[in-house]
Scaffold this motif. Structure first.
Motif, short mmCIF file in Angstrom:
data_model
loop_
_atom_site.label_atom_id
_atom_site.label_comp_id
_atom_site.label_asym_id
_atom_site.label_seq_id
_atom_site.Cartn_x
_atom_site.Cartn_y
_atom_site.Cartn_z
N ILE A 95 0.84 -1.21 0.00
CA ILE A 95 0.00 0.00 0.00
C ILE A 95 0.87 1.26 0.00
CG2 ILE A 95 -1.79 1.27 1.26
CD1 ILE A 95 -2.61 -1.47 2.48
N THR A 96 1.83 1.30 0.93
CA THR A 96 2.60 2.54 1.08
C THR A 96 3.56 2.77 -0.09
OG1 THR A 96 4.26 1.42 2.45
CG2 THR A 96 2.45 2.51 3.60
N HIS A 97 3.87 1.72 -0.83
CA HIS A 97 4.72 1.91 -2.02
C HIS A 97 3.90 2.22 -3.25
CE1 HIS A 97 8.49 -0.40 -0.44
NE2 HIS A 97 8.16 0.63 0.29
N ASP A 148 -9.69 7.55 -8.10
CA ASP A 148 -10.19 6.55 -9.05
C ASP A 148 -9.27 5.34 -9.13
OD1 ASP A 148 -12.38 8.01 -9.65
OD2 ASP A 148 -11.59 8.84 -11.53
N GLN A 149 -7.97 5.61 -9.14
CA GLN A 149 -7.02 4.51 -9.25
C GLN A 149 -7.05 3.62 -8.00
OE1 GLN A 149 -3.79 7.20 -10.07
NE2 GLN A 149 -3.69 6.59 -12.23
N PRO A 179 -0.70 9.89 -3.07
CA PRO A 179 -1.18 10.38 -4.37
C PRO A 179 -0.19 10.08 -5.49
CG PRO A 179 -0.21 12.18 -3.15
CD PRO A 179 -0.11 10.95 -2.26
N PRO A 180 -0.63 10.25 -6.73
CA PRO A 180 0.28 9.98 -7.85
C PRO A 180 1.53 10.84 -7.72
CG PRO A 180 -1.94 10.46 -8.64
CD PRO A 180 -1.93 10.74 -7.17
N ASP A 239 7.80 10.27 -9.80
CA ASP A 239 8.96 9.41 -9.65
C ASP A 239 8.61 8.03 -9.11
OD1 ASP A 239 8.15 10.42 -7.23
OD2 ASP A 239 10.15 10.33 -6.36
N ARG A 240 7.32 7.73 -8.89
CA ARG A 240 6.99 6.51 -8.19
C ARG A 240 6.64 5.32 -9.07
NH1 ARG A 240 7.51 6.93 -2.66
NH2 ARG A 240 7.22 4.70 -2.84
N ARG A 241 5.98 5.54 -10.18
CA ARG A 241 5.55 4.36 -10.92
C ARG A 241 5.47 4.71 -12.39
NH1 ARG A 241 0.26 0.60 -10.47
NH2 ARG A 241 1.38 -1.35 -10.59
#
Ligand code: HEC
Length: 124
Positions: free
Chosen positions: A54-56, A62-63, A97-98, A101-103
């Motif tokens: 979850i935290t990653h 919506d996502q 939130p989006p 650099d995360r995904r």
């Protein structure tokens, strides 16, 4: 310095770094940000997998809701009443939130290799 003291000092540095990231306390057991409705998320989201999943993760409302629907459909996640669901999604979208650099974006379906494990009912 003994080994124990060194380990303790390094641990405290780590905790300080986590706590100062955006001034929200992190729950030591779950790793969730202790703000808003975090306890509802703790009560509903830690039974099946690590909270690191979850935290990653990052997403807008919506996502996050899509991920919940997917777990409800495929992974036996239970249904929520509307208010609980709203609170969970709001907490997640506000705290995770989006972020650029995360995904990376998903690979387009036509570039994916065939899935050798695909079952008939997965094709939706
Ligand atoms: C009934 C079991 C169950 C519960 C409860 C559950 N999940 Fe999951 N979830 C899963 C399974 C199974 C996976 C897939 C795990 C894997 O890929 O190893 C998953 C994957 C995820 C992922 C990764 C999705 C991705 O696209 O990579 C996220 C994020 C997630 N869950 C968030 C949550 C949140 C938020 C809650 C609480 C609303 C929750 N989970 C509660 C079963 C559950």
């Amino acid at each position: 310095m003994t080994r124990h003291r060194l380990a303790f000092a390094i641990m405290m540095l780590g905790l300080a770094a986590v706590a100062s990231a955006d001034d929200v306390e992190i729950d030591a057991f779950t790793g969730l940000k202790k703000t808003g409705d975090w306890e509802i998320v703790r009560n509903n989201c830690i039974a099946c997998h690590s909270t690191k999943l979850i935290t990653h993760q990052r997403g807008d409302a919506d996502q996050w809701l899509d991920m919940i629907r997917w777990m409800q459909k495929k992974q036996n996640l239970w249904q929520f009443d509307a208010e609980t669901e709203q609170r969970i999604v709001t907490y997640l979208a506000e705290n995770y939130p989006p972020a650029e650099d995360r995904r990376r974006a998903a690979i387009p379906a036509d570039l994916m290799p065939p899935n050798p494990y695909a079952k008939k009912d997965d094709a939706e």
